[in-house]
Write a protein that holds these residues in place. Structure first.
Motif, PDB file in Angstrom:
ATOM      1  N   ARG A   1      -2.543   3.129  -2.428  1.00 27.83           N
ATOM      2  CA  ARG A   1      -2.904   2.340  -4.029  1.00 27.83           C
ATOM      3  C   ARG A   1      -1.970   1.255  -2.608  1.00 27.83           C
ATOM      4  N   TRP A   2      -2.620  -0.252  -4.465  1.00 30.98           N
ATOM      5  CA  TRP A   2      -2.181  -1.411  -3.651  1.00 30.98           C
ATOM      6  C   TRP A   2      -1.172  -1.783  -5.029  1.00 30.98           C
ATOM      7  N   VAL A   3       0.180  -1.721  -5.052  1.00 33.20           N
ATOM      8  CA  VAL A   3       0.642  -2.207  -6.121  1.00 33.20           C
ATOM      9  C   VAL A   3       1.698  -3.483  -5.895  1.00 33.20           C
TER      10      VAL A   3
ATOM     11  N   TRP B   1       0.932  -1.037   0.033  1.00 30.51           N
ATOM     12  CA  TRP B   1       0.176  -0.143  -0.181  1.00 30.51           C
ATOM     13  C   TRP B   1       0.857   1.111   0.138  1.00 30.51           C
TER      14      TRP B   1
END
Length: 305
Positions: free
Chosen positions: A199-201, A195
């Protein structure tokens, strides 16, 4: 003092004495069979006198009747005393065997004191339970439910670099946790999201440092990085690049470059908008006195044809 078996006569004793008959084939005295004393009679004693023998400790001039005792002396029990004169007999048990250094004597086996080792047994029981639980948990995650193992994988908090990588972009790094020993480390790295800035990337780059250093991921974050937003202002028209070139030269100094940032990298990645035109970056960058960096654009212009 009268001893058992001794005989004393009185002056009034008669001349005719009885002969003492032996008891159980023995002679007068102590009988080991029934633990009693047998005193000789007057006749036996008188016969002894006539025979010329006199019992030990007997006064030959005495003719009185003998006295005998049928009571044994009490059994002697040693009295245990401490250094202060206090009796310790209550600590002495005659029924228990006395340990001596005699060769061949059998010693009573020592009993195991379970009470003194209770804490040790409890500790070993808890430790064994934890080991069994750990092995069962690893086996269940790796064999029965691989997705559960992947769910345990997580990144530490990603940390940004101190300086900008380029316009609007900063590099983040983090270490992957809970990676099993026999698990595919690169697969775990590329498949685990972090995170960052809302955003989750997944990481753009993974590096395996081995057992001690672990697995590290790298992200190049180009959103919500306001401090890395450099810009151009005061666009200057420098005229035609050359006669008949058809190109006009535009220059502008770059702004918002922080100490430690690479000015040329920031210049080469900073977009610009002027004269109704949009450029993702200058055509080139140049250094000027006092550490100033300028962006250069060469645009088409028919007046320079």
């Amino acid at each position: 003092m009268l001893l058992p078996g001794s005989y004393c006569s009185s002056p009034t004793a008669g001349a005719h004495d009885e002969q003492l008959s032996p008891k159980n084939g023995g002679f007068a005295g102590y009988s080991a069979a029934d633990e009693s004393w047998d005193a000789p009679s007057e006749r036996s004693f008188a016969s002894g006198l006539r025979g010329g023998s006199t019992p030990s400790g007997h006064n030959a001039a005495s003719g009185s009747q003998g006295i005998r005792s049928n009571t044994l002396p009490p059994r002697y029990t040693p009295e245990l005393m401490d250094g202060y004169g206090t009796s310790q007999s209550h600590l002495f048990n005659r029924d228990e065997p006395i340990l001596t250094p005699h060769i061949g004597q059998t010693k009573r086996p020592r009993k195991l004191d379970l009470g003194s080792n209770r804490r040790w047994y409890i500790f070993m029981f808890i430790l064994g339970g934890l080991v069994v639980w750990f092995i069962q948990d690893i086996w269940a995650m790796s064999i029965l439910n691989p997705s559960a193992m992947e769910a345990r994988l997580k990144w530490q908090d990603p940390q940004p670099d101190q300086h900008c990588l380029r316009f609007g972009t900063r590099r983040y790094t983090a270490k992957l946790e809970n990676v099993p020993q026999d698990y595919n480390r690169m697969k775990a790295c590329h498949g685990t999201k972090a995170w960052i800035n809302g955003r989750w990337v997944t990481p753009a780059q993974c590096d395996d440092g081995g057992t001690w250093d672990g697995v590290h991921g790298t992200w190049f974050v180009d959103w919500e990085e306001g401090p890395c937003h450099s810009y151009f202002e005061d666009f200057k028209d420098k005229g035609c690049t050359a006669e008949g070139s058809g190109k006009r030269r535009i220059e502008s100094q770059i702004r918002n470059i922080r100490s430690g940032d690479d000015g040329f990298v920031m210049c080469a990645s900073t977009p610009a908008d002027f004269h109704g035109l949009h450029f993702d970056a200058p055509h080139s960058c140049a250094s000027r006195p006092v550490a100033e960096i300028w962006g250069l654009w060469f645009i088409d212009d028919g007046a320079c044809a």
